[in-house]
Design an enzyme around this catalytic site. Structure first.
Site, mmCIF file in Angstrom:
data_model
loop_
_atom_site.group_PDB
_atom_site.id
_atom_site.type_symbol
_atom_site.label_atom_id
_atom_site.label_comp_id
_atom_site.label_asym_id
_atom_site.label_seq_id
_atom_site.Cartn_x
_atom_site.Cartn_y
_atom_site.Cartn_z
ATOM 1 N N THR A 133 -73.647 13.467 -30.752
ATOM 2 C CA THR A 133 -74.102 12.938 -29.463
ATOM 3 C C THR A 133 -75.092 11.785 -29.637
ATOM 4 O O THR A 133 -75.788 11.712 -30.661
ATOM 5 C CB THR A 133 -74.791 14.085 -28.676
ATOM 6 O OG1 THR A 133 -75.477 13.547 -27.565
ATOM 7 C CG2 THR A 133 -75.821 14.828 -29.525
ATOM 8 N N GLU A 135 -77.675 11.709 -27.955
ATOM 9 C CA GLU A 135 -78.994 12.276 -27.621
ATOM 10 C C GLU A 135 -79.885 12.408 -28.857
ATOM 11 O O GLU A 135 -81.100 12.567 -28.734
ATOM 12 C CB GLU A 135 -78.840 13.621 -26.897
ATOM 13 C CG GLU A 135 -78.094 13.454 -25.588
ATOM 14 C CD GLU A 135 -78.111 14.675 -24.688
ATOM 15 O OE1 GLU A 135 -79.070 15.444 -24.753
ATOM 16 O OE2 GLU A 135 -77.143 14.841 -23.924
ATOM 17 N N TYR A 158 -81.503 21.088 -28.010
ATOM 18 C CA TYR A 158 -80.089 20.741 -28.240
ATOM 19 C C TYR A 158 -79.974 19.528 -29.168
ATOM 20 O O TYR A 158 -79.305 19.573 -30.200
ATOM 21 C CB TYR A 158 -79.378 20.462 -26.907
ATOM 22 C CG TYR A 158 -78.060 19.715 -27.065
ATOM 23 C CD1 TYR A 158 -76.977 20.301 -27.720
ATOM 24 C CD2 TYR A 158 -77.903 18.411 -26.574
ATOM 25 C CE1 TYR A 158 -75.770 19.616 -27.875
ATOM 26 C CE2 TYR A 158 -76.711 17.722 -26.719
ATOM 27 C CZ TYR A 158 -75.655 18.323 -27.369
ATOM 28 O OH TYR A 158 -74.457 17.636 -27.536
ATOM 29 N N LYS A 162 -78.470 19.088 -33.001
ATOM 30 C CA LYS A 162 -77.363 18.177 -33.352
ATOM 31 C C LYS A 162 -77.835 17.170 -34.407
ATOM 32 O O LYS A 162 -77.082 16.818 -35.316
ATOM 33 C CB LYS A 162 -76.855 17.438 -32.108
ATOM 34 C CG LYS A 162 -76.106 18.290 -31.109
ATOM 35 C CD LYS A 162 -74.817 18.902 -31.650
ATOM 36 C CE LYS A 162 -73.716 17.903 -31.895
ATOM 37 N NZ LYS A 162 -72.437 18.564 -32.237
HETATM 38 P P1 NAD Z 1 -68.472 22.768 -24.884
HETATM 39 O O1 NAD Z 1 -69.736 23.543 -24.753
HETATM 40 O O2 NAD Z 1 -67.635 22.537 -23.678
HETATM 41 O O3 NAD Z 1 -67.537 23.445 -25.978
HETATM 42 C C1 NAD Z 1 -68.027 23.960 -27.187
HETATM 43 C C2 NAD Z 1 -66.969 24.882 -27.766
HETATM 44 O O4 NAD Z 1 -67.457 25.363 -29.024
HETATM 45 C C3 NAD Z 1 -66.672 26.107 -26.895
HETATM 46 O O5 NAD Z 1 -65.283 26.303 -26.803
HETATM 47 C C4 NAD Z 1 -67.344 27.246 -27.648
HETATM 48 O O6 NAD Z 1 -66.683 28.484 -27.464
HETATM 49 C C5 NAD Z 1 -67.235 26.759 -29.081
HETATM 50 N N1 NAD Z 1 -68.249 27.350 -29.967
HETATM 51 C C6 NAD Z 1 -69.582 27.504 -29.709
HETATM 52 N N2 NAD Z 1 -70.187 28.091 -30.759
HETATM 53 C C7 NAD Z 1 -69.227 28.282 -31.708
HETATM 54 C C8 NAD Z 1 -69.228 28.830 -33.019
HETATM 55 N N3 NAD Z 1 -70.350 29.313 -33.579
HETATM 56 N N4 NAD Z 1 -68.065 28.868 -33.713
HETATM 57 C C9 NAD Z 1 -66.909 28.405 -33.146
HETATM 58 N N5 NAD Z 1 -66.849 27.890 -31.903
HETATM 59 C C10 NAD Z 1 -67.991 27.822 -31.195
HETATM 60 O O7 NAD Z 1 -68.904 21.365 -25.556
HETATM 61 P P2 NAD Z 1 -68.267 19.919 -25.370
HETATM 62 O O8 NAD Z 1 -68.911 19.256 -24.221
HETATM 63 O O9 NAD Z 1 -66.786 20.023 -25.440
HETATM 64 O O10 NAD Z 1 -68.808 19.212 -26.687
HETATM 65 C C11 NAD Z 1 -68.065 19.247 -27.904
HETATM 66 C C12 NAD Z 1 -68.845 18.530 -28.975
HETATM 67 O O11 NAD Z 1 -69.084 17.186 -28.575
HETATM 68 C C13 NAD Z 1 -70.221 19.146 -29.237
HETATM 69 O O12 NAD Z 1 -70.456 19.110 -30.615
HETATM 70 C C14 NAD Z 1 -71.179 18.241 -28.494
HETATM 71 O O13 NAD Z 1 -72.435 18.220 -29.128
HETATM 72 C C15 NAD Z 1 -70.475 16.908 -28.620
HETATM 73 N N6 NAD Z 1 -70.739 15.951 -27.538
HETATM 74 C C16 NAD Z 1 -70.597 16.308 -26.226
HETATM 75 C C17 NAD Z 1 -70.808 15.364 -25.229
HETATM 76 C C18 NAD Z 1 -70.618 15.696 -23.772
HETATM 77 O O14 NAD Z 1 -70.922 14.858 -22.912
HETATM 78 N N7 NAD Z 1 -70.086 16.859 -23.411
HETATM 79 C C19 NAD Z 1 -71.180 14.060 -25.577
HETATM 80 C C20 NAD Z 1 -71.314 13.739 -26.928
HETATM 81 C C21 NAD Z 1 -71.080 14.685 -27.902
#
Ligand code: NAD
Length: 350
Positions: A133, A135, A158, A162
């Site tokens: 991210t 962030e 968070y 990360k």
């Molecule tokens: P999300 O919370 O929707 O999904 C996370 C998934 O990871 C879920 O399906 C959860 O069950 C699974 N999970 C959690 N802990 C786990 C573990 N210990 N082992 C296996 N699976 C596990 O998140 P998202 O929004 O889809 O984000 C996905 C990635 O992208 C993350 O790494 C997040 O930091 C990054 N990200 C998100 C955004 C955003 O705007 N949503 C932006 C930039 C980066």
């Protein structure tokens, strides 16, 4: 046929990514712990598809990851799995350290050992891609944008977790030679977004006639990226990125939170006017700001554009219209996500 081990593929971005990857002919082994954010409803169109193998498990379960790597011999591992919600990290930071830091470390160790055992072209072509991210860079003032060389300054539990995971990924490249790639992306929005995050939450509450809570003055600025564009950026970095590099991914769409909420209200008023004819912006209320709330994020994604030729295909106006339409057409998915029945029916837990 390529095989990818995708972690967190039942979540928002991972789910969109997996649906797209399987449609493109990739065999996906999808490892997900199915926390509250993991939703198999998202993947229901893949039921019975032999190119999608879902495994319920934790990225930190080294024995499980070792077994999956040995059995399916992936060409790449893509790590989406994370605890991802800033508000939850303020209330319960420990879970963020467990998954995002300790879990990522366990995954990296298993992948490093698998990669070491590969030979020839399979070893040369293997990649570990870590999804992260913007962030991690902290907050900006009125001007400036984050580049790949901006110093890390995470402000929430968070983003701190990360940031730690990004550093571990970097260290596994420099210490062990693991061929890693990292992407740092801005705020995503689009289909299958769990309705605790701003955009799906506002759509759900606006339709239900409920107050639309906006933190503080609502003038916090985020750069918004449509999730399909993020998925394409990840595929591009995986295919062409330089090993050991990080790439910023952004949408060139800086918006204040209040502007996002007003845009959603206007689209809903157009598509599904309220019975009393009043604008949905009348539902907006301002609530106490989130502690430590970062004021502005903005991404400079020119490295990704100049080196690898990626640019977002959707403007914010196009993406938000697609998103609102998707939620209007998938009210059943939203209802099941909100009332918890996606968990109750499939796993017997609420
Ligand atoms: P999300 O919370 O929707 O999904 C996370 C998934 O990871 C879920 O399906 C959860 O069950 C699974 N999970 C959690 N802990 C786990 C573990 N210990 N082992 C296996 N699976 C596990 O998140 P998202 O929004 O889809 O984000 C996905 C990635 O992208 C993350 O790494 C997040 O930091 C990054 N990200 C998100 C955004 C955003 O705007 N949503 C932006 C930039 C980066």
């Amino acid at each position: 046929m390529a095989t990818w081990l995708v972690t967190g593929g039942a979540g928002f971005i991972g789910g969109n990514f997996v649906l797209d990857a399987v449609a493109r002919g990739v065999r996906v082994v999808n490892l997900d712990a199915l926390t509250y954010a993991g939703n198999l409803d998202t993947l229901s169109s893949l039921e019975g598809n032999p190119d999608h193998l879902f495994v319920h498990g934790d990225i930190g379960d080294r024995a499980l990851v070792v077994r999956l790597l040995a059995e399916y011999r992936p060409d790449a591992v893509l790590n989406f799995a994370a605890e991802s919600h800033v508000d939850r990290s303020i209330d319960h930071p420990a879970a963020f350290i467990r998954t995002n830091v300790v879990g990522t470390l366990g995954l990296l160790e298993a992948v490093r050992d698998y990669w070491r055992g590969l030979e020839g072209p399979a070893k040369d072509a293997f990649r570990f891609l870590h999804v992260s991210t913007d962030e991690v860079y902290g907050t900006l003032g009125e001007t400036g944008r984050f580049t790949e060389t901006t110093p890390y300054a995470p402000n929430s539990p968070y983003s701190a977790s990360k940031a730690a995971s990004d550093h571990l990924v970097r260290a596994f490249h420099h210490t062990y030679g693991l061929p890693v790639l990292t992407t740092n992306c801005s705020n995503n929005y689009g289909p299958y977004h769990f309705p605790e995050k701003l955009i799906p939450l506002v759509i759900a509450k606006a339709l239900a006639g409920e107050p639309l809570p906006v933190y503080g003055d609502g003038k916090q600025v985020r750069d918004w990226l449509f999730v399909a564009d993020h998925c394409e950026a990840i595929r591009t970095v995986l295919a062409k990125g330089r090993v050991g590099e990080t790439y910023n991914v952004g949408g060139n769409s800086e918006k204040q939170n209040i502007e996002v909420v007003e845009a959603i209200c206007a689209l809903l008023d157009e598509r599904r006017p309220r019975e009393d004819g009043r604008p949905r912006s009348s539902q907006i209320i301002h609530v106490a700001d989130r502690p430590g709330h970062d004021r502005r994020y903005a991404i400079d994604a020119s490295k990704l554009k100049d080196e690898l030729g990626w640019e977002p295909k959707h403007t914010f106006e196009q993406g938000i219209a697609c998103t609102v339409d998707w939620y209007l057409e998938h009210q059943d998915w939203v209802k099941r996500a909100l009332d918890g029945s996606y968990r109750l029916e499939r796993f017997g837990v609420a």
